[in-house]
Design an enzyme around this catalytic site. Structure first.
Site, PDB file in Angstrom:
ATOM      1  N   THR A 108      54.890  42.487  42.197  1.00 22.32           N
ATOM      2  CA  THR A 108      53.907  43.153  43.054  1.00 22.32           C
ATOM      3  C   THR A 108      53.430  44.408  42.357  1.00 22.32           C
ATOM      4  O   THR A 108      54.200  45.079  41.689  1.00 22.32           O
ATOM      5  CB  THR A 108      54.491  43.511  44.432  1.00 22.32           C
ATOM      6  OG1 THR A 108      53.527  44.341  45.124  1.00 22.32           O
ATOM      7  CG2 THR A 108      55.802  44.269  44.337  1.00 22.32           C
ATOM      8  N   GLY A 109      52.156  44.692  42.513  1.00 23.93           N
ATOM      9  CA  GLY A 109      51.624  45.893  41.881  1.00 23.93           C
ATOM     10  C   GLY A 109      50.187  45.671  41.468  1.00 23.93           C
ATOM     11  O   GLY A 109      49.539  44.722  41.911  1.00 23.93           O
ATOM     12  N   GLY A 163      47.522  44.223  39.790  1.00 23.55           N
ATOM     13  CA  GLY A 163      47.531  42.912  39.151  1.00 23.55           C
ATOM     14  C   GLY A 163      47.049  42.878  37.710  1.00 23.55           C
ATOM     15  O   GLY A 163      47.609  42.168  36.876  1.00 23.55           O
ATOM     16  N   GLY A 197      44.183  38.068  41.202  1.00 24.76           N
ATOM     17  CA  GLY A 197      45.200  38.970  40.658  1.00 24.76           C
ATOM     18  C   GLY A 197      46.294  38.217  39.928  1.00 24.76           C
ATOM     19  O   GLY A 197      46.138  37.059  39.523  1.00 24.76           O
ATOM     20  N   ASP A 198      47.409  38.882  39.765  1.00 26.60           N
ATOM     21  CA  ASP A 198      48.540  38.293  39.035  1.00 26.60           C
ATOM     22  C   ASP A 198      49.343  37.309  39.880  1.00 26.60           C
ATOM     23  O   ASP A 198      49.971  36.396  39.346  1.00 26.60           O
ATOM     24  CB  ASP A 198      49.485  39.399  38.554  1.00 26.60           C
ATOM     25  CG  ASP A 198      50.043  40.201  39.718  1.00 26.60           C
ATOM     26  OD1 ASP A 198      49.246  40.657  40.567  1.00 26.60           O
ATOM     27  OD2 ASP A 198      51.269  40.351  39.799  1.00 26.60           O
ATOM     28  N   THR A 228      51.566  42.843  48.844  1.00 24.11           N
ATOM     29  CA  THR A 228      51.818  41.465  48.452  1.00 24.11           C
ATOM     30  C   THR A 228      53.174  41.144  49.037  1.00 24.11           C
ATOM     31  O   THR A 228      53.940  42.048  49.338  1.00 24.11           O
ATOM     32  CB  THR A 228      51.871  41.340  46.907  1.00 24.11           C
ATOM     33  OG1 THR A 228      50.544  41.368  46.387  1.00 24.11           O
ATOM     34  CG2 THR A 228      52.523  40.080  46.423  1.00 24.11           C
ATOM     35  N   ARG A 277      37.692  37.812  42.660  1.00 22.79           N
ATOM     36  CA  ARG A 277      38.734  38.451  41.843  1.00 22.79           C
ATOM     37  C   ARG A 277      40.090  37.785  42.109  1.00 22.79           C
ATOM     38  O   ARG A 277      40.484  37.558  43.239  1.00 22.79           O
ATOM     39  CB  ARG A 277      38.812  39.930  42.192  1.00 22.79           C
ATOM     40  CG  ARG A 277      39.891  40.709  41.407  1.00 22.79           C
ATOM     41  CD  ARG A 277      41.175  40.839  42.184  1.00 22.79           C
ATOM     42  NE  ARG A 277      42.179  41.633  41.479  1.00 22.79           N
ATOM     43  CZ  ARG A 277      43.433  41.762  41.880  1.00 22.79           C
ATOM     44  NH1 ARG A 277      43.846  41.163  42.971  1.00 22.79           N
ATOM     45  NH2 ARG A 277      44.284  42.480  41.191  1.00 22.79           N
TER      46      ARG A 277
HETATM   47  N1  ASP Z   1      49.534  42.136  42.599  1.00 22.29           N
HETATM   48  C1  ASP Z   1      48.611  42.012  43.684  1.00 22.29           C
HETATM   49  C2  ASP Z   1      47.221  41.880  43.152  1.00 22.29           C
HETATM   50  O1  ASP Z   1      46.874  42.532  42.195  1.00 22.29           O
HETATM   51  C3  ASP Z   1      48.642  43.156  44.613  1.00 22.29           C
HETATM   52  C4  ASP Z   1      49.990  43.605  45.009  1.00 22.29           C
HETATM   53  O2  ASP Z   1      50.996  43.148  44.514  1.00 22.29           O
HETATM   54  O3  ASP Z   1      50.058  44.463  45.867  1.00 22.29           O
HETATM   55  O4  ASP Z   1      46.465  41.165  43.756  1.00 22.29           O
END
Ligand code: ASP
Length: 314
Positions: free
Chosen positions: A232-233, A235, A211-212, A181, A209
Site C-alpha cells: 500500500t502506498g 502506486g 496503480g500498483d 487500499t 489510471r
Molecule cells: N497503492 C494504491 C494506488 O496507488 C493506493 C494505496 O495503496 O493507498 O492506487
C-alpha cells in the site's frame, strides 16, 4: 506443526494521530478486527490461504471506512474505478482486475479471473463484461457514495492534483498525501501462502489510471518458495521499484529473511523513489512482517502462535 497466520492492512494513509477522534479510531480498529477474525477463521477451519485472504479483503471492501470496494474514492470525473489482485503461492495462480466499476467486491472478480479465465489481468469494460458473464451483481453508483470522500474530491476536482488521501480533514487535503487500499497475506496449515490487494486508488486520479495494487509482482505477489506480499502506498514509485517481487527476489537470491528483505525495500529502495507507503508479508514458516515508512498503516495480524493485534500508528 505448521504455524497458520494472517496479516492485513487497510492502507498506509492514516488519519493523522492528532486529527483522529477516539470514536473514529475505534471504528477503524474494529473494522480491522472483523477482517482478521473472518480471515483467520478460514485458516483455523483448515481452509486455504487464498480463501482466507479473499475473505479478509472482502470484509474490508464492504466497510465504508476503507478505500476499496464500497468506500472507494472519487476519480477526476466523479466515478469510482477499482483495482484488485489475488495470487496463490503454491502454483503462482494469479488473477487481477483494473479500472472496474460498480462491482461490490473487486477481489472476488479478481479471483474469478484466476479461476475461470485464461488471463491474469482484465481491465475496464472487458473486466465488467466478464463480471456480468460470471453472474456478479452490479451495484448502483449510490452504493459507493460516502460524504467524506465526496467532500475530499470536491476540494480537489478543479485542480490537476491527485491524492492518495482518503480521510484527512479538508484543511489538510492540500498539504497531506495519504493512501488507501486494503490487503491481506496468509499462510495456511499446508504451508501454502497467498496475497490479495484491493483499492479505489487515489482521489481525483485520472480516469484510466492504474496503480500498483492489481499488478502482479508489484502491489501483490505470492510464491511458496519465498513469501506473500501485499503493498500500500503511492502506486507509481511502487511500480518503478517492482516492490513485491523485489522482496521475493531478495529472499530467494540473497537469502534474506522476510523481515530483512521488506526492510530493504520499504526503508531503503522506496524512499529513494519518494515511495511513501508500506507492505505486509508472510513467509512459508508463517512468520509475519508489517512495515511502513509513512506516518501510520492500518494493520493487524493473528497467528496460531499467539500473535493477535490491530494497530494504526507506530
Ligand atoms: N497503492 C494504491 C494506488 O496507488 C493506493 C494505496 O495503496 O493507498 O492506487
Amino acid at each position: 506443526m505448521q504455524k497458520i497466520s494472517i496479516a492485513i492492512h487497510g492502507g498506509a494513509g492514516t488519519i493523522l494521530k492528532e486529527e483522529i477522534t477516539p470514536a473514529v479510531e475505534q471504528a477503524y480498529l474494529q473494522g480491522l478486527r472483523e477482517a482478521i477474525a473472518q480471515g483467520y477463521a478460514v485458516l483455523e477451519n483448515g481452509g486455504s490461504a487464498v480463501e482466507a485472504v479473499k475473505t479478509a479483503v472482502a470484509v474490508l471492501e464492504d466497510n465504508i471506512l476503507f478505500n476499496a470496494g464500497r468506500g472507494s474514492v472519487f476519480t477526476k470525473e466523479g466515478m469510482h474505478e477499482m483495482d484488485a489482485a489475488i495470487m496463490e503461492g503454491k502454483n503462482l495462480g494469479a488473477g487481477a482486475v483494473a479500472g472496474v466499476r460498480n462491482i461490490r467486491n473487486p477481489i472476488n472478480l479478481a479471483f474469478a479471473v484466476m479461476q475461470h479465465s485464461e488471463h491474469v489481468l482484465l481491465s475496464g469494460k472487458g473486466a465488467n463484461d466478464f463480471a456480468v458473464k460470471e453472474g456478479f451483481a452490479i451495484e448502483q453508483d449510490e452504493y459507493f457514495f460516502s460524504q467524506f470522500r465526496y467532500d475530499q474530491w470536491q476540494q480537489m476536482k478543479d485542480g490537476d492534483r491527485y491524492s492518495l488521501d482518503h480521510n484527512s480533514s479538508p484543511a489538510n487535503i492540500a498539504s497531506e498525501k495519504k493512501f488507501g487500499t486494503v490487503g491481506a497475506v496468509a499462510c495456511d496449515v499446508n504451508g501454502d501462502m497467498a496475497a490479495a490487494t484491493s483499492t479505489g486508488g487515489m482521489t481525483n486520479k485520472n480516469y484510466g489510471r492504474i496503480g500498483d495494487s492489481p499488478l502482479i509482482g508489484i502491489g501483490t505477489y505470492a510464491n511458496n518458495k519465498t513469501c506473500a506480499i501485499s503493498c500500500t502506498g503511492h502506486g507509481e514509485p511502487f511500480i518503478k521499484a517492482v516492490a513485491a517481487y523485489d522482496v521475493s527476489c531478495l529472499v530467494e537470491y540473497k537469502g534474506m529473511s522476510l523481515q530483512e528483505a521488506m526492510n530493504e525495500v520499504v526503508n531503503n529502495k522506496l524512499p529513494k523513489l519518494q515511495g511513501e507507503g508500506g507492505m505486509i508479508g508472510v513467509d512459508a514458516a508463517g512468520n509475519i512482517s508489517l512495515l511502513f515508512n509513512s506516518a501510520g498503516m492500518y494493520r493487524g495480524a493473528k497467528s496460531s502462535e499467539g500473535t493477535d493485534f490491530v494497530s494504526i500508528y507506530r
